[in-house]
Design a protein around this motif. Sequence first.
Motif, PDB file in Angstrom:
ATOM      1  N   LEU A 181       1.089   4.190  -2.963  1.00  0.00           N
ATOM      2  CA  LEU A 181       0.792   5.593  -2.673  1.00  0.00           C
ATOM      3  C   LEU A 181       1.927   6.530  -3.082  1.00  0.00           C
ATOM      4  O   LEU A 181       1.740   7.740  -3.122  1.00  0.00           O
ATOM      5  CB  LEU A 181       0.470   5.759  -1.183  1.00  0.00           C
ATOM      6  CG  LEU A 181      -0.854   5.130  -0.766  1.00  0.00           C
ATOM      7  CD1 LEU A 181      -0.908   4.932   0.741  1.00  0.00           C
ATOM      8  CD2 LEU A 181      -2.017   5.976  -1.257  1.00  0.00           C
ATOM      9  N   SER A 223      -9.457   7.899   2.060  1.00  0.00           N
ATOM     10  CA  SER A 223      -9.928   7.261   0.832  1.00  0.00           C
ATOM     11  C   SER A 223      -8.757   6.783  -0.033  1.00  0.00           C
ATOM     12  O   SER A 223      -8.785   5.670  -0.574  1.00  0.00           O
ATOM     13  CB  SER A 223     -10.808   8.235   0.045  1.00  0.00           C
ATOM     14  OG  SER A 223     -11.277   7.630  -1.128  1.00  0.00           O
ATOM     15  N   GLN A 224      -7.730   7.596  -0.172  1.00  0.00           N
ATOM     16  CA  GLN A 224      -6.570   7.206  -0.979  1.00  0.00           C
ATOM     17  C   GLN A 224      -5.842   6.012  -0.373  1.00  0.00           C
ATOM     18  O   GLN A 224      -5.470   5.073  -1.083  1.00  0.00           O
ATOM     19  CB  GLN A 224      -5.600   8.388  -1.118  1.00  0.00           C
ATOM     20  CG  GLN A 224      -6.121   9.504  -1.997  1.00  0.00           C
ATOM     21  CD  GLN A 224      -5.246  10.747  -1.925  1.00  0.00           C
ATOM     22  OE1 GLN A 224      -4.841  11.176  -0.846  1.00  0.00           O
ATOM     23  NE2 GLN A 224      -4.961  11.323  -3.088  1.00  0.00           N
ATOM     24  N   ARG A 233      -1.938  11.912   2.515  1.00  0.00           N
ATOM     25  CA  ARG A 233      -2.951  11.171   1.764  1.00  0.00           C
ATOM     26  C   ARG A 233      -4.230  11.061   2.583  1.00  0.00           C
ATOM     27  O   ARG A 233      -4.199  10.921   3.801  1.00  0.00           O
ATOM     28  CB  ARG A 233      -2.466   9.759   1.410  1.00  0.00           C
ATOM     29  CG  ARG A 233      -1.240   9.707   0.522  1.00  0.00           C
ATOM     30  CD  ARG A 233      -1.544  10.268  -0.882  1.00  0.00           C
ATOM     31  NE  ARG A 233      -0.446  10.084  -1.793  1.00  0.00           N
ATOM     32  CZ  ARG A 233       0.504  10.983  -2.024  1.00  0.00           C
ATOM     33  NH1 ARG A 233       0.494  12.139  -1.397  1.00  0.00           N
ATOM     34  NH2 ARG A 233       1.461  10.734  -2.904  1.00  0.00           N
ATOM     35  N   SER A 234      -5.339  11.055   1.890  1.00  0.00           N
ATOM     36  CA  SER A 234      -6.638  10.950   2.552  1.00  0.00           C
ATOM     37  C   SER A 234      -6.911   9.496   2.947  1.00  0.00           C
ATOM     38  O   SER A 234      -6.283   8.567   2.436  1.00  0.00           O
ATOM     39  CB  SER A 234      -7.744  11.441   1.610  1.00  0.00           C
ATOM     40  OG  SER A 234      -7.895  10.530   0.529  1.00  0.00           O
ATOM     41  N   SER A 281       0.832  -1.206   0.000  1.00  0.00           N
ATOM     42  CA  SER A 281       0.000   0.000   0.000  1.00  0.00           C
ATOM     43  C   SER A 281       0.864   1.252   0.000  1.00  0.00           C
ATOM     44  O   SER A 281       0.608   2.205  -0.752  1.00  0.00           O
ATOM     45  CB  SER A 281      -0.920   0.006   1.224  1.00  0.00           C
ATOM     46  OG  SER A 281      -1.774  -1.106   1.201  1.00  0.00           O
ATOM     47  N   SER A 328      -8.012   2.871  -0.713  1.00  0.00           N
ATOM     48  CA  SER A 328      -8.030   2.396  -2.103  1.00  0.00           C
ATOM     49  C   SER A 328      -6.760   1.626  -2.433  1.00  0.00           C
ATOM     50  O   SER A 328      -6.815   0.580  -3.095  1.00  0.00           O
ATOM     51  CB  SER A 328      -8.189   3.567  -3.074  1.00  0.00           C
ATOM     52  OG  SER A 328      -9.471   4.134  -2.942  1.00  0.00           O
ATOM     53  N   ALA A 329      -5.621   2.129  -1.963  1.00  0.00           N
ATOM     54  CA  ALA A 329      -4.353   1.421  -2.199  1.00  0.00           C
ATOM     55  C   ALA A 329      -4.382   0.055  -1.526  1.00  0.00           C
ATOM     56  O   ALA A 329      -4.024  -0.953  -2.134  1.00  0.00           O
ATOM     57  CB  ALA A 329      -3.177   2.253  -1.695  1.00  0.00           C
TER      58      ALA A 329
END
Length: 189
Positions: free
Chosen positions: A104, A154-155, A151-152, A100, A158-159
């Motif tokens: 990112l 959500s980001q 990073r959020s 992850s 998602s990763a």
Amino acid sequence: MTDTCSSSFSRRALLRAFAATAVTAAPTYSMAAGFLRGSGDIRRLKMYNGRTGEKIEMIYWIDGQYVADAVQEVNHFMRDWRNGKVKQIDTRTLDIMAASWNLLRVDEPFTLISGYRSPETNAMLRANSSGVASNSLHLQGQAADLQLRSRSVSQIASAAASCRAGGVGRYSGSNFVHMDCGRVRSWGS
């Protein structure tokens, strides 16, 4: 004692040399280990523990082998900070975290919110929150709650979800993402 320190220093120097020459890439495979292939035959973790102030940056896997001393350091780093209890962290979770982080494309460390939780800590947290599972994978050393400033939620989620290798929970209100090596699933917003 001098020999132990000397060999430890040499091993660390060797690992740093590998890290300095490694090329990180994020090919598109469906599992966390697949995302880590092609990353210079190394796997790396970079974390900061806001509870203890400790930092860790290390290579924990080289050329198909986990580095036992490095994994032991990660186990200690991810201990239950409330009582100091340590448990073996499942290397599949470490792989999901590393994959992850690579996806990112950041340099900053993950901030570790929670790694291993002892039964006592989990019971205390459960008594004070409805969002803590009685059979949490944190109890097995199979989960981590993480965040990044850049990073959020959500980001990050998602990763982690793109690895298709375990559970991913979004905790936007508390600004962290749960990653585990249990069955593939997701929750939260």
